[in-house]
Design a protein around this motif. Structure first.
Motif, short mmCIF file in Angstrom:
data_model
loop_
_atom_site.label_atom_id
_atom_site.label_comp_id
_atom_site.label_asym_id
_atom_site.label_seq_id
_atom_site.Cartn_x
_atom_site.Cartn_y
_atom_site.Cartn_z
N PHE A 272 0.80 -1.18 0.03
CA PHE A 272 -0.16 0.07 0.11
C PHE A 272 0.91 1.18 -0.06
O PHE A 272 0.70 2.22 -0.79
CB PHE A 272 -0.98 -0.12 1.05
CG PHE A 272 -1.75 1.29 1.44
CD1 PHE A 272 -2.65 1.49 0.58
CD2 PHE A 272 -1.34 2.31 2.32
CE1 PHE A 272 -3.57 2.57 0.57
CE2 PHE A 272 -1.92 3.46 2.43
CZ PHE A 272 -2.90 3.53 1.52
N TRP A 273 1.88 1.02 0.91
CA TRP A 273 2.69 2.60 1.03
C TRP A 273 3.62 2.61 -0.27
O TRP A 273 3.86 3.77 -0.69
CB TRP A 273 3.61 2.31 2.35
CG TRP A 273 2.72 2.30 3.61
CD1 TRP A 273 2.65 1.18 4.11
CD2 TRP A 273 1.85 3.33 4.05
NE1 TRP A 273 1.70 1.48 5.32
CE2 TRP A 273 1.44 2.88 5.38
CE3 TRP A 273 1.65 4.77 3.74
CZ2 TRP A 273 0.56 3.55 5.99
CZ3 TRP A 273 1.01 5.37 4.33
CH2 TRP A 273 0.31 4.85 5.64
N ILE A 274 4.05 1.46 -0.79
CA ILE A 274 4.76 1.37 -1.85
C ILE A 274 3.97 2.08 -3.19
O ILE A 274 4.60 3.00 -3.97
CB ILE A 274 5.54 0.17 -2.28
CG1 ILE A 274 6.56 -0.28 -1.30
CG2 ILE A 274 6.05 0.07 -3.63
CD1 ILE A 274 6.98 -1.33 -1.34
N ILE A 275 2.97 1.65 -3.30
CA ILE A 275 2.04 2.23 -4.47
C ILE A 275 1.48 3.43 -4.32
O ILE A 275 1.75 4.28 -5.24
CB ILE A 275 0.69 1.01 -4.52
CG1 ILE A 275 1.20 -0.27 -4.92
CG2 ILE A 275 -0.19 1.60 -5.78
CD1 ILE A 275 -0.04 -1.29 -5.25
N GLY A 276 1.21 3.75 -3.16
CA GLY A 276 0.84 5.09 -2.72
C GLY A 276 2.02 5.99 -2.93
O GLY A 276 1.82 7.26 -3.56
N GLY A 277 3.38 5.86 -2.75
CA GLY A 277 4.50 6.78 -2.82
C GLY A 277 4.78 6.88 -4.18
O GLY A 277 5.07 8.01 -4.64
N ALA A 278 4.59 5.50 -4.89
CA ALA A 278 4.95 6.01 -6.39
C ALA A 278 3.95 6.82 -7.29
O ALA A 278 4.23 7.46 -8.03
CB ALA A 278 5.24 4.42 -7.10
N VAL A 279 2.55 6.43 -6.80
CA VAL A 279 1.57 7.53 -7.35
C VAL A 279 1.82 8.87 -7.16
O VAL A 279 1.74 9.70 -7.88
CB VAL A 279 0.09 6.92 -7.06
CG1 VAL A 279 -0.84 8.11 -7.31
CG2 VAL A 279 0.01 5.54 -7.54
N PHE A 280 2.28 9.02 -5.66
CA PHE A 280 2.63 10.69 -5.42
C PHE A 280 3.57 11.27 -6.02
O PHE A 280 3.72 12.19 -6.53
CB PHE A 280 2.84 10.74 -3.81
CG PHE A 280 3.21 11.98 -3.43
CD1 PHE A 280 2.49 12.94 -3.19
CD2 PHE A 280 4.48 12.21 -3.14
CE1 PHE A 280 2.81 14.23 -2.85
CE2 PHE A 280 4.98 13.35 -2.56
CZ PHE A 280 4.11 14.68 -2.58
N VAL A 281 4.76 10.46 -6.34
CA VAL A 281 5.79 10.74 -7.04
C VAL A 281 5.62 11.03 -8.65
O VAL A 281 5.89 12.13 -9.06
CB VAL A 281 7.09 9.82 -6.87
CG1 VAL A 281 8.41 10.06 -7.82
CG2 VAL A 281 7.63 9.75 -5.24
#
Length: 443
Positions: free
Chosen positions: A55-64
């Motif tokens: 969840f945090w990896i996907i969320g961080g990738a979308v934010f970046v």
């Protein structure tokens, strides 16, 4: 680690966990259990790590990704989103008018502050200039507006003010005043002797006015009176009080009450383009001045914390502290002694064991898990040899050595030896503990 040592038996067990041990049957019929620790392979650990943090990896990738896209879009082509900006191709921008003027030989320069504009007027390169003045947020003070008017007059420039307010007009020229607002119409004829307005014939538009976020048929537009007043909306009805365009007697200061005439959306409608190019392109240089926060004068002294704090903050804080104190005195009374109550549920020992094993596995506590297995084996061996729960570990070691005919040092290494540092060694010790207990049980 999540381990369940399965003692060797004369027949294979069908209910043994598949992830903890695999059965190898010897020629004599006995079963040798090979212990396998859970999540020991790299693929399993990676899969578990991914399921835990995906969840945090996907969320961080979308934010970046969104941040990069926003940065690229904001810096692509050095475009602006401001109304009437010369580098804004949107309907509310003025890139079309600025581009046409530049193609016709007019040097268009955008300025973002009053100081930058006055400095440019003072230079020889801008000796003959037109200044487009646009202050949609009414940032400039009356003193600053007077300074701009003085700089324009001193350098013989021409000023075109887009949708100025009454106070701004008063400091620009005493000959021009505000005449209220009107709902406007689609097309308004010049009906004056101003050569620029006469050449345009009529002006109008259907799009929004970026200064008022309204259109000619949707909301009020600004009207002015001056030595020359043009584009009067209701002149034929006899109710006119002002026009969209007004200038002083010298013709060097002009006020335009409908900024939509200049924007990209309406430039090609009626005579908007003719009026825009004649007003802004009569001199070889055009200073496109849009006020910004750079025009806000700095404070003389730094504000203190008390100046930045609202007046109601201190009384409200004192009241909240009083309420909190009363609440503590009311609800903070001393409680009585603890009362033991039965648990609402009964937890199986196997579930507790599995949960603790999971904790050891997540923490990779190989030494703690091994000590737990050794202590459990010592307890069961002491019970099997009738030594009691309080028997000294060394006494249990000697009794096990005598019962199994094994050397005491070997038994001591299995039951009380140093804990291993790898999972492979821990599995080996677990298998030896299980074999030792079964050997004592068969004696």
């Amino acid at each position: 680690m999540s381990l369940s040592p399965v003692p060797t038996s004369t027949a294979p067990r069908s209910d043994a966990p598949e992830n903890n041990a695999s059965d190898n049957t010897a020629p004599d019929g006995t079963v040798n259990h090979v212990f396998v620790a859970e999540d020991t392979t790299a693929a399993r650990r990676l899969n578990k790590w991914w399921r835990k943090y995906r969840f945090w990896i996907i969320g961080g990738a979308v934010f970046v990704l969104l941040s990069v896209v926003a940065f690229v879009m904001s810096n692509s082509g050095n475009r602006s989103l401001d109304a009437l900006a010369i580098n804004n191709p949107a309907p509310a921008g003025a890139q079309a008018a600025a581009s046409v003027l530049e193609n016709q030989g007019v040097a268009v320069t955008a300025t973002k502050s009053l100081l930058e504009t006055t400095d440019a007027l003072a230079q020889n390169a801008y000796a003959s200039s037109t200044v487009l003045f646009y202050d949609p947020r009414k940032i400039l003070t009356p003193t600053q507006v007077s300074e701009l008017a003085a700089a324009v007059e001193e350098n013989g420039a021409k000023l075109v003010a887009i949708t100025p307010g009454p106070l701004t007009l008063k400091n620009l020229s005493p000959e021009i005043s505000s005449a209220g607002t009107t709902a406007g119409s689609q097309l308004v004829d010049a009906q004056c002797e101003n050569v620029d307005a006469t050449a345009a014939g009529s002006i109008g538009g259907t799009g929004p006015d970026p200064a008022l976020n309204t259109g000619p048929a949707k909301g009020p537009l600004l009207l002015y009176k001056g030595a020359q007043t043009c584009f009067t909306p209701n002149a034929k009805a006899g109710t006119a009080s002002g026009g969209f365009l007004a200038s002083n007697s010298a013709g060097d200061i002009t006020a335009l009450g409908f900024s939509g005439v200049v924007n990209n959306h309406n430039l090609d409608q009626a005579g908007n383009a003719a009026l825009t190019f004649r007003l802004l392109g009569s001199k070889p240089n055009l200073l496109w001045y849009t006020s910004s926060l750079n025009d806000v004068p700095p404070a003389q002294t730094s504000p203190s914390f008390a100046d930045l704090t609202p007046a109601w903050m201190f009384p409200a804080s004192a009241w909240l502290m009083l309420v909190a104190l009363v609440g503590v005195l009311w609800r903070g009374r001393r409680n009585g002694p603890l009362v033991a109550e039965p648990l609402p549920v009964i937890v199986k020992a196997s579930e507790t064991m599995a949960g603790r094993a999971r904790l050891y596995q997540d923490a990779r506590a190989v030494d703690t898990a091994t000590r737990t297995l050794q202590h459990a084996s010592l307890t069961r061996l002491a019970r099997a040899l009738r030594l009691g729960h309080s028997a000294d570990p060394s006494v249990v070691v000697e009794a096990v050595a005598a019962a199994t005919s094994r050397p005491s040092t070997h038994v001591h290494a299995i039951l009380l030896g140093e804990p291993p540092h790898t999972e492979k060694d821990m599995l080996r010790i677990a298998a030896e503990l299980a074999a030792l207990e079964e050997e004592v049980a068969r004696r």
